[in-house]
Design an enzyme around this catalytic site. Sequence first.
Site, PDB file in Angstrom:
ATOM      1  CB  THR A 266      -0.937   0.013   1.226  1.00 17.96           C
ATOM      2  OG1 THR A 266      -1.431  -1.315   1.463  1.00 17.96           O
ATOM      3  CG2 THR A 266      -2.113   0.946   0.998  1.00 17.96           C
TER       4      THR A 266
ATOM      5  N   GLY B 205       1.270   1.966   5.487  1.00 13.43           N
ATOM      6  CA  GLY B 205       0.230   0.946   5.574  1.00 13.43           C
ATOM      7  C   GLY B 205       0.167   0.370   6.975  1.00 13.43           C
TER       8      GLY B 205
ATOM      9  CG  ASP C  55       0.799  -5.915   8.953  1.00 11.89           C
ATOM     10  OD1 ASP C  55       0.767  -6.178   7.741  1.00 11.89           O
ATOM     11  OD2 ASP C  55       1.830  -5.572   9.550  1.00 11.89           O
TER      12      ASP C  55
ATOM     13  CD  GLU D  48       6.792  -0.035   8.466  1.00 19.06           C
ATOM     14  OE1 GLU D  48       6.524  -0.209   7.273  1.00 19.06           O
ATOM     15  OE2 GLU D  48       6.413  -0.804   9.361  1.00 19.06           O
TER      16      GLU D  48
HETATM   17  C1  5RP Z   1       5.685  -3.192   6.810  1.00 15.66           C
HETATM   18  C2  5RP Z   1       4.331  -2.870   7.302  1.00 15.66           C
HETATM   19  C3  5RP Z   1       3.263  -2.693   6.284  1.00 15.66           C
HETATM   20  O1  5RP Z   1       2.751  -1.413   6.389  1.00 15.66           O
HETATM   21  C4  5RP Z   1       2.178  -3.691   6.518  1.00 15.66           C
HETATM   22  O2  5RP Z   1       2.752  -4.969   6.516  1.00 15.66           O
HETATM   23  C5  5RP Z   1       1.089  -3.593   5.455  1.00 15.66           C
HETATM   24  O3  5RP Z   1       1.597  -4.006   4.236  1.00 15.66           O
HETATM   25  P1  5RP Z   1       0.703  -4.039   2.933  1.00 15.66           P
HETATM   26  O4  5RP Z   1       0.374  -2.636   2.590  1.00 15.66           O
HETATM   27  O5  5RP Z   1       1.590  -4.706   1.886  1.00 15.66           O
HETATM   28  O6  5RP Z   1      -0.525  -4.858   3.234  1.00 15.66           O
HETATM   29  O7  5RP Z   1       4.075  -2.729   8.468  1.00 15.66           O
HETATM   30  O8  5RP Z   1       6.568  -3.430   7.868  1.00 15.66           O
END
Ligand code: 5RP
Length: 261
Positions: free
Chosen positions: A36, A90, A92, A111
Site C-alpha cells: 500500500t 500501511g 496490518d 516505521e
Molecule cells: C511493513 C508494514 C506494512 O505497512 C504492513 O505490513 C502492510 O503491508 P501491505 O500494505 O503490503 O498490506 O508494516 O513493515
Amino acid sequence: MSADLSPIDKAKFAAARRAVDLIEDGMRVGMGTGSTAAWMVRCLGERVREEGLRLQGVPTSTRTADLARQVGIDVVSLDEAKWLDITIDGADEFDPELNLIKGGGGALLQEKIVATASDQMVVITDASKEVHHLGGFPLPVEVIPFGWQTSRALIEELLESMDVLGRQTTLRLNGSQPYVTDEGNYIVDLHLNRIGNARQLALVLNQVPGVVENGLFIDICDMVIIGGSDGKVEIRDINEGSVSNEKIEFADDDNIFADLD
Ligand code: 5RP
C-alpha cells in the site's frame, strides 16, 4: 486505471491517491513500507514530476528508498530531515482507536521511529485490515541475533501473564534462513489471536533483553484512509473525531501504471 489491477490493489491505490493530497509544497514526508505504501510513493512521485511538488522524503526501508528514487522523490535520512510534517504508511491491522499492528513487511523499527518523529501519521489501507481487537495478525517483535533464542524464551514466559488468546511464537524465515531486517536483526512473530491490553503488552515487550521494538503502534496514528475497489474512500480522523467519505476517480491513462509489470 490498469484493467489488470486486482480489486485489492484498486482499494490500496484509492487510499494512497487520497493520502498524497495531504502533501503540500516543502513538506518533509515519512514514507512507509509495503504494497500500500508503494502505491503512495508512486502517487507522490507523479505529483513531483507533473506538478513540480518539492518535498523531502524519508523512507522506512531500503525497498521504499529504492522506489522513491526511481520515481523522482528527493530522498533524505531522518537525521537530515530531523522532524517530519507527515508520515504515510500501511498497516496490518487497525482498531477503533486507530491503534495498529505493523511489521508484516519487516520494517517496523524504522516505521515506528519515523512515524513517532512526525506531526501526523496517516495510515492507508483497504477495509480488510480493520478489527475490533488487535491480535489476529501475528505481532512482529524485532530481536537482536545475539541470544535470540533466549529473548524468544523470555517473551514466551512473559506471555504467560498477558491477556492474550494464543501464545505460540515463530522465528520469521526467508527460505530456510532467518529473515534479517534492514537493521540486521531477526523477527519473532507472536500468534496471539486476540490482545486484551495492547498498551500494556507494547510496554512490557520492550523490557525484554534483546527486544529492539514491537509492532504495536499505540497512540501514534492520527488518521486512517480506507480505500475501496470502486474508488470510494473513508477518512477517519481520531483527533477531530470525524469520519468523511469521498470518491477517487481512476484515470485510464494514469502514468503510475505505465511501469507496472
Ligand atoms: C511493513 C508494514 C506494512 O505497512 C504492513 O505490513 C502492510 O503491508 P501491505 O500494505 O503490503 O498490506 O508494516 O513493515
